[in-house]
Design an enzyme around this catalytic site. Structure first.
Site, PDB file in Angstrom:
ATOM      1  N   GLN A 294      10.439  -4.211  32.527  1.00  0.00           N
ATOM      2  CA  GLN A 294      10.732  -3.891  33.929  1.00  0.00           C
ATOM      3  C   GLN A 294      10.685  -5.145  34.801  1.00  0.00           C
ATOM      4  OE1 GLN A 294      11.680  -0.864  34.517  1.00  0.00           O
ATOM      5  NE2 GLN A 294      12.006  -0.999  36.725  1.00  0.00           N
TER       6      GLN A 294
ATOM      7  N   ARG B 260      -6.350  -0.534  10.331  1.00  0.00           N
ATOM      8  CA  ARG B 260      -6.103  -0.143  11.722  1.00  0.00           C
ATOM      9  C   ARG B 260      -6.680  -1.157  12.705  1.00  0.00           C
ATOM     10  NH1 ARG B 260      -7.396   6.049   9.960  1.00  0.00           N
ATOM     11  NH2 ARG B 260      -5.248   6.568   9.369  1.00  0.00           N
TER      12      ARG B 260
ATOM     13  N   ALA C 155       4.053  14.153   2.692  1.00  0.00           N
ATOM     14  CA  ALA C 155       2.650  13.846   2.981  1.00  0.00           C
ATOM     15  C   ALA C 155       2.575  12.540   3.747  1.00  0.00           C
ATOM     16  CB  ALA C 155       1.846  13.742   1.685  1.00  0.00           C
TER      17      ALA C 155
ATOM     18  N   PHE D  31       0.858  -1.185   0.000  1.00  0.00           N
ATOM     19  CA  PHE D  31       0.000   0.000   0.000  1.00  0.00           C
ATOM     20  C   PHE D  31       0.895   1.236   0.000  1.00  0.00           C
ATOM     21  CE2 PHE D  31      -2.432   3.231   2.424  1.00  0.00           C
ATOM     22  CZ  PHE D  31      -3.681   3.177   1.819  1.00  0.00           C
TER      23      PHE D  31
ATOM     24  N   GLU E 173       0.376   3.642   9.865  1.00  0.00           N
ATOM     25  CA  GLU E 173      -1.060   3.589   9.550  1.00  0.00           C
ATOM     26  C   GLU E 173      -1.823   4.705  10.246  1.00  0.00           C
ATOM     27  OE1 GLU E 173      -3.122  -0.033   9.069  1.00  0.00           O
ATOM     28  OE2 GLU E 173      -1.310  -1.193   8.620  1.00  0.00           O
ATOM     29  N   GLY E 174      -1.182   5.859  10.336  1.00  0.00           N
ATOM     30  CA  GLY E 174      -1.777   7.030  10.966  1.00  0.00           C
ATOM     31  C   GLY E 174      -1.282   7.189  12.386  1.00  0.00           C
TER      32      GLY E 174
ATOM     33  N   ILE F 278       7.269   2.368   2.586  1.00  0.00           N
ATOM     34  CA  ILE F 278       6.271   1.445   2.053  1.00  0.00           C
ATOM     35  C   ILE F 278       6.577   0.014   2.485  1.00  0.00           C
ATOM     36  CG2 ILE F 278       5.090   0.621  -0.006  1.00  0.00           C
ATOM     37  CD1 ILE F 278       4.768   3.671   0.698  1.00  0.00           C
TER      38      ILE F 278
ATOM     39  N   GLY G   6      13.736  -7.086  34.299  1.00  0.00           N
ATOM     40  CA  GLY G   6      14.959  -6.428  34.768  1.00  0.00           C
ATOM     41  C   GLY G   6      16.030  -6.394  33.685  1.00  0.00           C
TER      42      GLY G   6
END
Length: 382
Positions: free
Chosen positions: A337, A244, A130, A123, A364-365, A157, A340
């Protein structure tokens, strides 16, 4: 929310979980070291039909609905995110445009090979100028007889170095812009005038190949227009919406795996004469990790159900992507965490998940854009 799934999908869920845990995990460190996906895993994914989960059966795919696809991607999210990215980008934003908006000619010509994994999809929307502002495309397409001539550059891409077909968005009417002036095209890698740039070296997602696409008088047949001329921006929003949800489901699966790894380590690791799992601080971290993961799962499945009901899910998809990616990053941080110093070592899965989680808040935004989308929908609705 508990969504009822069929026995067949339940069996597939178990099969994919076993593939993720037993096959892909064995190669995870090799992928990290070599930044290449082993051909064995790709062939195994083909055998399981993973490249065709979102492609209708009439074109050789499995044809899962959104709930089914979410279920599968959640299981794949348990393993190496770079490997999963190949399949997710292909079955999501890489093929959704053809399935949902492509002509019958395009479906017949490309989908069977894509379902079999013999042609990989990608895609191409983002550009150097942009990224989040997808309305500001510089790539242009000019009609010349029975073809379109594309000029411009796309970047970041996913699958670009290995893809065979690209869903590409270009400006076809500068005056109209996003409102009727952007068109989607299906571009083959061998079309004259298309050059694929060098593979990007990334912080995470090893094995997932990304690169630039450079169009210099690239000739694309008019029959390779996806949907209507000028409707590309609206098509992109529809494609990204479903993508999404897929990204969110992968994040949920990764959280599940991190919780399992953390709980097992906490029971094994002894400090001051007792397992660290006995410490309230560790227990609270595990509780928060599990609670937020379940909330992300619910948001994601809610969006998938609405897709299957034929409803618009721009807001719900953004909410799922936003929340699940934020939770993934929180869970990865807590998991490291709990582990460790050992969690900071490259041979351990937690370190890999920690790096891979970060990109989910960007691609993807960006999550800032997701918040804008959600807020604007709320304001429109109230």
């Amino acid at each position: 929310m508990t969504v009822a799934i069929s026995d067949e999908l339940e069996q597939m869920k178990t099969m994919i979980k076993n593939f993720a845990d037993k096959d892909v995990d064995l190669y995870a460190q090799q992928i990290e070291d070599e930044d290449i996906l082993p051909q064995y895993l790709i062939e195994k994914a083909k055998e399981l039909g993973l490249f065709g989960i979102s492609i209708p059966e009439e074109y050789g795919g499995i044809g899962l609905n959104a709930v089914g696809k979410t279920t599968v991607l959640e299981q794949l999210g348990r393993t190496h995110n770079g490997f999963v990215s190949l399949i997710s980008a292909h079955t999501g934003i890489g093929s959704t445009g053809i399935v949902k908006m492509g002509s019958e000619h395009l479906k017949q010509k490309y989908l069977s090979d894509m379902a079999a994994g013999n042609k990989i999809g990608a895609f191409a929307l983002s550009e150097p100028g942009a990224g989040s502002d997808a309305t500001n495309l510089a790539t242009q397409a000019e009609r010349q007889g029975g073809s379109w001539i594309l000029n411009g550059t796309k970047h970041f891409i996913t699958n670009a170095p290995v893809a065979d077909v690209f869903t590409v968005f270009a400006l076809t009417d500068k005056e109209k812009g996003a409102k009727g002036g952007i068109t989607a095209f299906l571009v083959e890698k061998d079309f004259p005038g298309l050059t694929i740039g060098k593979k990007d070296k990334k912080m995470g997602l090893r094995g997932s190949a990304t690169a630039q696409l450079i169009f210099e008088d690239c000739v694309v047949p008019h029959e390779n227009v996806i949907g209507e001329v000028g409707m590309g921006y609206m098509n992109a929003l529809k494609i990204l919406g479903e993508g999404r949800v897929g990204l969110a489901s992968r994040a949920v699966g990764s959280c599940d795996k991190l919780i399992e790894l953390s709980a097992a380590y906490a029971k094994e690791r002894v400090q001051f004469g007792k397992p660290i799992a006995n410490n309230q601080a560790i227990q609270w971290m595990l509780a928060d990790m599990a609670t937020e993961t379940e909330a992300a799962r619910t948001l994601t499945m809610n969006a998938a159900e609405k897709i299957d009901e034929g409803k618009k899910v721009i807001k719900e998809a953004s909410m799922a992507k936003l929340f699940a990616s934020e939770v993934f990053n929180k869970v990865a941080d807590k998991a490291l965490q709990i582990h460790g110093g050992i969690g900071y070592i490259g041979e351990y899965a937690v370190e890999r998940f920690y790096r891979d989680a970060r990109i989910t808040k960007i691609y993807e935004g960006t999550n800032e854009i997701q918040r804008l989308i959600v807020a604007r929908k709320i304001l429109d609705e109230n």
